[in-house]
Motif scaffolding. Sequence first.
Motif, PDB file in Angstrom:
ATOM      1  N   THR A 215      15.965  70.586  69.928  1.00  0.00           N
ATOM      2  CA  THR A 215      17.014  70.705  68.924  1.00  0.00           C
ATOM      3  C   THR A 215      17.086  72.166  68.469  1.00  0.00           C
ATOM      4  O   THR A 215      16.218  72.973  68.820  1.00  0.00           O
ATOM      5  CB  THR A 215      16.721  69.819  67.703  1.00  0.00           C
ATOM      6  OG1 THR A 215      15.595  70.364  66.984  1.00  0.00           O
ATOM      7  CG2 THR A 215      16.413  68.379  68.122  1.00  0.00           C
ATOM      8  N   GLU A 217      16.256  73.246  65.732  1.00  0.00           N
ATOM      9  CA  GLU A 217      15.142  73.485  64.825  1.00  0.00           C
ATOM     10  C   GLU A 217      13.791  73.503  65.506  1.00  0.00           C
ATOM     11  O   GLU A 217      12.861  74.160  65.019  1.00  0.00           O
ATOM     12  CB  GLU A 217      15.120  72.425  63.720  1.00  0.00           C
ATOM     13  CG  GLU A 217      16.316  72.430  62.791  1.00  0.00           C
ATOM     14  CD  GLU A 217      17.558  71.791  63.403  1.00  0.00           C
ATOM     15  OE1 GLU A 217      18.677  72.208  63.028  1.00  0.00           O
ATOM     16  OE2 GLU A 217      17.404  70.903  64.267  1.00  0.00           O
ATOM     17  N   GLU A 232       8.487  75.235  66.375  1.00  0.00           N
ATOM     18  CA  GLU A 232       9.662  75.343  65.525  1.00  0.00           C
ATOM     19  C   GLU A 232      10.338  76.696  65.737  1.00  0.00           C
ATOM     20  O   GLU A 232       9.724  77.639  66.244  1.00  0.00           O
ATOM     21  CB  GLU A 232       9.267  75.141  64.072  1.00  0.00           C
ATOM     22  CG  GLU A 232       8.666  73.762  63.835  1.00  0.00           C
ATOM     23  CD  GLU A 232       8.427  73.453  62.368  1.00  0.00           C
ATOM     24  OE1 GLU A 232       8.601  74.370  61.538  1.00  0.00           O
ATOM     25  OE2 GLU A 232       8.064  72.299  62.071  1.00  0.00           O
ATOM     26  N   ALA A 233      11.605  76.779  65.339  1.00  0.00           N
ATOM     27  CA  ALA A 233      12.393  77.982  65.600  1.00  0.00           C
ATOM     28  C   ALA A 233      11.701  79.237  65.071  1.00  0.00           C
ATOM     29  O   ALA A 233      11.771  80.305  65.702  1.00  0.00           O
ATOM     30  CB  ALA A 233      13.788  77.835  64.997  1.00  0.00           C
ATOM     31  N   PRO A 245      17.652  79.989  66.154  1.00  0.00           N
ATOM     32  CA  PRO A 245      17.462  79.216  67.384  1.00  0.00           C
ATOM     33  C   PRO A 245      17.415  80.049  68.654  1.00  0.00           C
ATOM     34  O   PRO A 245      16.974  79.565  69.692  1.00  0.00           O
ATOM     35  CB  PRO A 245      18.676  78.285  67.389  1.00  0.00           C
ATOM     36  CG  PRO A 245      19.721  79.021  66.614  1.00  0.00           C
ATOM     37  CD  PRO A 245      18.973  79.776  65.553  1.00  0.00           C
TER      38      PRO A 245
END
Length: 293
Positions: A215, A217, A232-233, A245
């Motif tokens: 995703t 994120e 995570e990003a 992202p």
Amino acid sequence: MTFKTIAAVAALVLTSVPAHAQDGWRLVWSDEFDGDRLDETKWTYAADCGGGGNDERQCYAVDPETVSVKDGVLRLTAIKRKTRGLANPWAGPTGPMKTGDYASGKILTQGKASWLYGRVEARARVPGGQGVWPAIWMMPELSTYGGWPKSGEIDILETVNLGAPCDGCEGGRENRVFGTIHFAGDAAGTHRQVSNSTPMPVSSDGFHVYAVEWTPEAITWFVDGRRYARAEAADWKRDDQVAGPAPFDQPFHLILNLAFGGRWPEGANAKGIDEAALPATMEVDWVRVSQRP
């Protein structure tokens, strides 16, 4: 019908629904490897001796010894066989040639299918042996942010040297599954990565489902539905950027391959390569890509 009965039926229905159909995922692309040949509307064969940029020893070849489909399963096989191909496939089709001592199989969806975000999963059985390096991974369809690693890489599954001696592994033998992302840590393109591993689950037939959920994120890794890692990003932002992202905000295509040798496997476990591991075959039952509407 009692409440307990209703609950039991609901649970049975839920567990019988494929993972890609749960939690709002909708199947958008798949290959079940039915039939007796590779579906070339979905996949392209690799044919080169580039060594993956990792000093791998195989040349990828297009023949039934290295890539085959039978009984609903794709088979990528590494064998000892003199094979000739382009030494540097990234420089174009007219560069110098090279002859390698080993042949293997690699297929990819580049130019035929790519995706931005989703759940990408494959049911596969991977081989072992010193120097054996199977992978299921993704690369950007276009190098929007520049050459590797600036535009990113998502490794859904990698194993190296399964069964070889390993001091830090349960039972003293290599048994880890790796999930990794590669990216640039700064504007100059300094390589960085986030990598995690988990012990290979126990299986009666050796097949497991390897997956990522991707995703804007985060990117999350699973084996047989069990989450074992998450990036995570903020983990992949460059030093000169705010969290965001990029580079994992562009379409990526899918790659399946079986390498033999290379800097990583040859520098780990028993070191080098062991030809006794050949022939080695990665078997893939299916590959599925799902997205949320």
